[in-house]
Design a protein around this motif. Structure first.
Motif, mmCIF file in Angstrom:
data_model
loop_
_atom_site.group_PDB
_atom_site.id
_atom_site.type_symbol
_atom_site.label_atom_id
_atom_site.label_comp_id
_atom_site.label_asym_id
_atom_site.label_seq_id
_atom_site.Cartn_x
_atom_site.Cartn_y
_atom_site.Cartn_z
ATOM 1 N N SER A 135 6.698 0.187 0.018
ATOM 2 C CA SER A 135 6.144 -1.147 -0.165
ATOM 3 C C SER A 135 4.719 -1.244 -0.754
ATOM 4 O O SER A 135 4.540 -2.187 -1.743
ATOM 5 C CB SER A 135 6.447 -2.185 1.071
ATOM 6 N N CYS A 191 3.495 0.953 -2.758
ATOM 7 C CA CYS A 191 3.633 1.583 -4.177
ATOM 8 C C CYS A 191 4.150 0.406 -4.777
ATOM 9 O O CYS A 191 3.727 0.254 -6.140
ATOM 10 C CB CYS A 191 4.627 2.684 -4.500
ATOM 11 N N ILE A 192 5.080 -0.280 -4.457
ATOM 12 C CA ILE A 192 5.485 -1.534 -5.358
ATOM 13 C C ILE A 192 4.421 -2.709 -5.320
ATOM 14 O O ILE A 192 4.005 -3.176 -6.430
ATOM 15 C CB ILE A 192 6.901 -2.238 -4.447
ATOM 16 N N PHE A 193 3.648 -2.843 -4.123
ATOM 17 C CA PHE A 193 2.572 -4.128 -4.308
ATOM 18 C C PHE A 193 1.421 -3.378 -5.416
ATOM 19 O O PHE A 193 0.897 -4.438 -6.134
ATOM 20 C CB PHE A 193 2.066 -4.141 -3.099
ATOM 21 N N SER A 194 0.930 -2.157 -5.337
ATOM 22 C CA SER A 194 0.005 -1.663 -6.143
ATOM 23 C C SER A 194 0.326 -1.660 -7.750
ATOM 24 O O SER A 194 -0.351 -1.935 -8.657
ATOM 25 C CB SER A 194 -0.449 -0.444 -5.505
ATOM 26 N N SER A 195 1.740 -1.579 -7.868
ATOM 27 C CA SER A 195 2.045 -1.281 -9.263
ATOM 28 C C SER A 195 2.672 -2.788 -9.828
ATOM 29 O O SER A 195 2.438 -3.202 -11.076
ATOM 30 C CB SER A 195 3.554 -0.554 -9.332
ATOM 31 N N VAL A 196 3.088 -3.611 -9.198
ATOM 32 C CA VAL A 196 3.678 -4.863 -9.554
ATOM 33 C C VAL A 196 2.949 -6.032 -9.397
ATOM 34 O O VAL A 196 2.514 -6.863 -10.343
ATOM 35 C CB VAL A 196 5.299 -5.127 -9.068
ATOM 36 N N VAL A 197 2.433 -6.307 -8.198
ATOM 37 C CA VAL A 197 1.643 -7.491 -7.684
ATOM 38 C C VAL A 197 0.206 -7.281 -8.063
ATOM 39 O O VAL A 197 -0.430 -8.244 -8.326
ATOM 40 C CB VAL A 197 1.987 -7.814 -5.994
ATOM 41 N N ARG A 229 -3.504 -6.765 -9.352
ATOM 42 C CA ARG A 229 -4.213 -6.962 -10.551
ATOM 43 C C ARG A 229 -5.502 -7.223 -10.353
ATOM 44 O O ARG A 229 -6.001 -8.414 -10.123
ATOM 45 C CB ARG A 229 -3.653 -8.179 -11.529
ATOM 46 N N SER A 275 -6.311 2.233 -5.902
ATOM 47 C CA SER A 275 -6.178 1.259 -6.587
ATOM 48 C C SER A 275 -7.049 0.170 -5.653
ATOM 49 O O SER A 275 -8.082 -0.663 -6.555
ATOM 50 C CB SER A 275 -4.981 0.715 -6.922
#
Length: 317
Positions: free
Chosen positions: A30, A32-38, A40, A125
Motif C-alpha cells: 500500500s 508503494c502504491i501511495f508513494s508512486s501514484v498518489v 506529489r 519520498s
C-alpha cells in the motif's frame, strides 16, 4: 494431497507469524502504491506539512484499524460501563485492568503502522519532502550559504539533480538520512520485540507444552461454541417464528441469562491456584459462576492474552 495437508498444517502452526507477515506485506504494498501514484510533493513552503501527513496520518489510521480488528478491544469495552455498575470498582483498579490489556493490544496494533513508517523511510519520498521544508534541517544544510540554498532545498523532491548542489559535505543527503532512520527503526523494533518476548516467556506461569495445549484447547472451544451457538440460535428463532405464525404460546426453552453471558464474556483472569483454561471452563466448574472462586484471579499475564483471542476468524465487532 499429502503436500497440501502439510502446507495447511504449517499454516495452522504458524498462523500468528503468517498473519503478521501478511499484514506487513499488504502495508508495504500500500505504501508503494501511495508513494508512486498518489504522493506529489508540492516543492514549496508546504513541503513539511504535506510530507508529514503522508508519513504519519496513514500510520495513525492503521493503528486505529489495529485496535478495531482486535477482539480484545471489544471484549474489554462491551458492557464495561453500564449505568448500574458505574461505581463498582475504584478508578485505580479500572486503570490497572485496562493498562494490563492495552499494552499487549497496542503492541499488536503497532505492526502495520511501524511497517508503513519503516517502508516509507526506506523509500525516502515522504521524508525527503517533509525534511526539505523543515527550518531546522534547512539551517543545518544551508549553513554559511546564501538564501538561494533555502529556495533550492524545497525543490529537491522535484529535481534530484539539485541535491548535489545543495548538500554539504558535513551532512548526508535527505534520502540517505531517511534510509538510515528507517534501518534504525527496524532494528530497534526487532530488538524490543525480541527482548519483550523473552521477558514475557521467562515470567510465564505455565510450561511450554502446557501453553501449546492451552492454545489448542482455546481454539477448539471457540469452534464448538460457535457451532453450538448457531444451532441454539436457529432453534430459538424457529420456535418464535412458529409461535408467531401459528398464534401459539412458546414451549419452555432454556437459554443463558444476561448474567451468564456477562460472566463468560469478561476477560480471562489467570489464577495460579486453579487450572481453568477459559472463562467458560471457569464458569462450569464454579457452580455456573456462583461460587466465590469465580471472581478470584491473579493479574492476567500478557503471555495468556491468547485466551481471549482464540478465534482467528472472530471479527471483533
Amino acid at each position: 494431497m499429502d503436500k497440501l495437508r502439510g502446507a495447511m498444517d504449517f499454516c495452522i502452526r504458524h498462523q500468528t507469524v503468517l498473519g503478521y507477515s501478511t499484514v506487513s506485506l499488504l502495508t508495504a504494498a500500500s505504501e508503494c502504491i501511495f508513494s508512486s501514484v498518489v504522493f506529489r510533493c508540492p516543492c514549496n513552503s508546504g513541503n513539511m506539512l504535506y510530507g508529514s501527513v503522508f508519513l504519519i496520518v496513514p500510520a495513525f489510521i492503521l493503528l486505529l484499524l489495529g485496535y478495531m480488528v482486535n477482539t480484545r478491544t471489544w471484549r474489554l469495552l462491551t458492557g464495561s460501563c453500564p449505568l448500574q455498575k458505574r461505581c463498582c470498582s475504584s478508578p485505580r483498579e479500572t486503570c490497572t485492568r485496562y493498562c494490563v490489556v492495552l499494552v499487549p493490544m497496542t503492541a499488536r496494533a503497532l505492526v502495520a503502522p511501524l511497517t508503513w513508517i519503516a517502508v516509507a523511510l526506506l523509500r525516502a519520498s515522504f521524508y525527503e519532502c517533509a525534511a526539505s521544508g523543515n527550518s531546522l534541517i534547512q539551517n543545518l544544510m544551508c549553513k554559511d550559504k546564501e538564501q538561494e540554498c533555502h529556495e533550492l532545498l524545497v525543490k529537491i523532491p522535484c529535481d534530484e539533480k539539485l541535491s548535489k548542489r545543495v548538500s554539504s559535505g558535513e551532512f548526508l543527503s535527505l534520502q540517505a538520512q531517511s534510509q538510515l532512520i528507517g534501518w534504525f527503526l527496524i532494528a530497534s523494533v526487532m530488538t524490543v520485540a525480541l527482548i519483550s518476548t523473552c521477558i514475557i516467556r521467562c515470567y510465564s506461569p505455565i510450561s511450554y507444552l502446557q501453553l501449546k495445549f492451552w492454545k489448542i484447547y482455546s481454539k477448539k472451544e471457540w469452534e464448538l461454541f460457535e457451532t453450538k451457538a448457531k444451532e441454539h440460535a436457529a432453534r430459538l428463532a424457529e420456535i418464535n417464528i412458529n409461535c408467531f405464525f401459528e398464534a401459539t404460546d412458546p414451549a419452555p426453552f432454556q437459554t443463558p441469562s444476561n448474567e451468564d453471558w456477562q460472566k463468560i464474556s469478561s476477560l480471562y483472569n489467570f489464577n495460579s491456584r486453579e487450572q481453568y483454561y477459559s472463562m467458560i471452563h471457569k464458569y462450569v466448574n464454579t457452580n455456573r459462576g456462583n461460587s466465590i472462586r469465580f471472581g478470584e484471579g491473579d493479574q492476567n499475564p500478557p503471555v495468556l492474552g491468547f485466551v481471549d483471542e482464540a478465534s482467528a476468524g472472530e471479527s471483533g465487532f
